[in-house]
Write a protein that holds these residues in place. Structure first.
Motif, PDB file in Angstrom:
ATOM      1  N   LYS A 174      36.048 -29.616  20.374  1.00  0.00           N
ATOM      2  CA  LYS A 174      37.223 -30.171  21.075  1.00  0.00           C
ATOM      3  C   LYS A 174      37.647 -29.238  22.205  1.00  0.00           C
ATOM      4  O   LYS A 174      37.899 -29.675  23.333  1.00  0.00           O
ATOM      5  CB  LYS A 174      38.358 -30.365  20.052  1.00  0.00           C
TER       6      LYS A 174
ATOM      7  N   THR B  36      31.400 -31.626  10.752  1.00  0.00           N
ATOM      8  CA  THR B  36      32.662 -32.283  10.382  1.00  0.00           C
ATOM      9  C   THR B  36      33.626 -31.213   9.880  1.00  0.00           C
ATOM     10  O   THR B  36      33.286 -30.439   8.988  1.00  0.00           O
ATOM     11  CB  THR B  36      32.414 -33.316   9.260  1.00  0.00           C
TER      12      THR B  36
ATOM     13  N   SER C  81      37.072 -34.646  10.812  1.00  0.00           N
ATOM     14  CA  SER C  81      36.951 -34.980  12.235  1.00  0.00           C
ATOM     15  C   SER C  81      35.938 -34.034  12.879  1.00  0.00           C
ATOM     16  O   SER C  81      35.219 -33.322  12.169  1.00  0.00           O
ATOM     17  CB  SER C  81      38.315 -34.905  12.919  1.00  0.00           C
ATOM     18  N   TYR C  82      35.876 -34.025  14.207  1.00  0.00           N
ATOM     19  CA  TYR C  82      34.914 -33.112  14.824  1.00  0.00           C
ATOM     20  C   TYR C  82      35.526 -31.727  14.975  1.00  0.00           C
ATOM     21  O   TYR C  82      36.734 -31.551  14.865  1.00  0.00           O
ATOM     22  CB  TYR C  82      34.340 -33.682  16.115  1.00  0.00           C
TER      23      TYR C  82
ATOM     24  N   LEU D 222      33.512 -40.943  15.687  1.00  0.00           N
ATOM     25  CA  LEU D 222      34.404 -41.844  16.438  1.00  0.00           C
ATOM     26  C   LEU D 222      35.413 -41.055  17.275  1.00  0.00           C
ATOM     27  O   LEU D 222      35.710 -41.427  18.413  1.00  0.00           O
ATOM     28  CB  LEU D 222      35.124 -42.790  15.480  1.00  0.00           C
ATOM     29  N   ALA D 223      35.921 -39.987  16.714  1.00  0.00           N
ATOM     30  CA  ALA D 223      36.884 -39.158  17.463  1.00  0.00           C
ATOM     31  C   ALA D 223      36.202 -38.532  18.676  1.00  0.00           C
ATOM     32  O   ALA D 223      36.774 -38.480  19.777  1.00  0.00           O
ATOM     33  CB  ALA D 223      37.464 -38.082  16.541  1.00  0.00           C
ATOM     34  N   LEU D 224      34.978 -38.097  18.466  1.00  0.00           N
ATOM     35  CA  LEU D 224      34.219 -37.503  19.574  1.00  0.00           C
ATOM     36  C   LEU D 224      33.937 -38.566  20.648  1.00  0.00           C
ATOM     37  O   LEU D 224      34.095 -38.316  21.848  1.00  0.00           O
ATOM     38  CB  LEU D 224      32.924 -36.921  18.996  1.00  0.00           C
TER      39      LEU D 224
ATOM     40  N   TRP E 195      37.007 -28.102  15.939  1.00  0.00           N
ATOM     41  CA  TRP E 195      37.967 -27.687  16.971  1.00  0.00           C
ATOM     42  C   TRP E 195      37.244 -26.962  18.104  1.00  0.00           C
ATOM     43  O   TRP E 195      37.654 -27.028  19.266  1.00  0.00           O
ATOM     44  CB  TRP E 195      39.094 -26.827  16.389  1.00  0.00           C
TER      45      TRP E 195
ATOM     46  N   ASN F 255      34.030 -40.524  10.993  1.00  0.00           N
ATOM     47  CA  ASN F 255      35.290 -40.350  11.738  1.00  0.00           C
ATOM     48  C   ASN F 255      35.161 -39.266  12.805  1.00  0.00           C
ATOM     49  O   ASN F 255      35.704 -39.399  13.908  1.00  0.00           O
ATOM     50  CB  ASN F 255      36.432 -40.014  10.776  1.00  0.00           C
ATOM     51  N   ALA F 256      34.418 -38.206  12.462  1.00  0.00           N
ATOM     52  CA  ALA F 256      34.168 -37.146  13.460  1.00  0.00           C
ATOM     53  C   ALA F 256      33.477 -37.752  14.677  1.00  0.00           C
ATOM     54  O   ALA F 256      33.834 -37.457  15.826  1.00  0.00           O
ATOM     55  CB  ALA F 256      33.302 -36.052  12.837  1.00  0.00           C
TER      56      ALA F 256
ATOM     57  N   SER G  80      35.729 -41.110  21.313  1.00  0.00           N
ATOM     58  CA  SER G  80      36.984 -41.361  22.056  1.00  0.00           C
ATOM     59  C   SER G  80      37.095 -40.425  23.251  1.00  0.00           C
ATOM     60  O   SER G  80      37.459 -40.829  24.350  1.00  0.00           O
ATOM     61  CB  SER G  80      38.217 -41.118  21.183  1.00  0.00           C
ATOM     62  N   GLN G  81      36.775 -39.166  22.988  1.00  0.00           N
ATOM     63  CA  GLN G  81      36.888 -38.174  24.068  1.00  0.00           C
ATOM     64  C   GLN G  81      35.872 -38.460  25.182  1.00  0.00           C
ATOM     65  O   GLN G  81      36.172 -38.318  26.362  1.00  0.00           O
ATOM     66  CB  GLN G  81      36.675 -36.774  23.493  1.00  0.00           C
TER      67      GLN G  81
END
Ligand SMILES: Cc1cc2nc3c(=O)[nH]c(=O)nc-3n(C[C@H](O)[C@H](O)[C@H](O)COP(=O)(O)O)c2cc1C
Length: 161
Positions: free
Chosen positions: A68, A58, A62-63, A101-103, A65, A98-99, A105-106
């Motif tokens: 990403k 984290t 978030s996850y 969930l963001a991951l 960079w 949250n990390a 999403s991708q």
């Protein structure tokens, strides 16, 4: 059936959790796993994998960079595979959910089937994926192992017809 475990890790926490994911998944008969840092991907193994776990530390809630960037630049075909996530954080409430969930999403954007077992098999619940503080307490490590075993068991039902 092959399961790829891809992670980003600077100080080895996420790498250690990746190895627990592998141990849990390999409890299921005929599952073969491979842990791969984003710096060292076995593309053949990846392409042959039906399930891919993504592990991230984290960063700023978030996850990372680095994960990403790897995903943004990834030319491998993710579509059609099952995607699962795990994350490490330093503090309880540090943002690992949250990390994840963001991951996720991708992964959805890339056409993966996102899966976490969730609450469907009772305790331990893995709502979005497995979470560990640093490399995990004993209980957190057990939860990671159960999470991975459940994913592998259900993926086998899905793919091994
Ligand atoms: C740039 C940076 C940002 C971070 N942000 C968070 C954060 O928002 N919440 C948290 O709990 N931990 C945070 N951490 C701690 C890492 O998530 C944690 O130590 C993680 O387990 C490191 O994983 P690794 O050993 O696989 O690199 C941060 C670490 C770094 C380097």
């Amino acid at each position: 059936m092959k399961i790829a475990i891809i992670y980003h890790s600077e100080t080895k926490n996420t790498e250690k959790v990746a190895r627990i994911v592998a141990k849990g998944a390999e409890k299921v008969e005929s599952i073969e796993t491979k842990c791969m840092s984003i710096d060292n991907i076995d593309e053949t193994f990846f392409e042959e994998s039906k399930v891919v776990f993504f592990g991230t530390p984290t960063y700023g809630g978030s996850y990372s960079w680095q994960m990403k960037k790897w995903l943004d630049e990834c030319k491998l075909k993710l579509a059609g595979k099952v995607g699962c996530v795990f994350a490490t954080e330093r503090y309880l409430g540090g943002g690992a959910d949250n990390a994840e969930l963001a991951l996720i999403s991708q992964l959805l954007v890339r056409g993966m089937f996102a899966y976490s077992v969730g609450a469907s098999e009772g305790d331990p619940y893995t709502h979005f994926g497995a979470v560990c503080i640093n490399d995990g307490t004993k209980e957190q490590k057990e939860r990671v192992e159960i999470f991975a075993e459940r994913v592998a068991k259900n993926a086998k039902k899905l793919f091994d017809k």
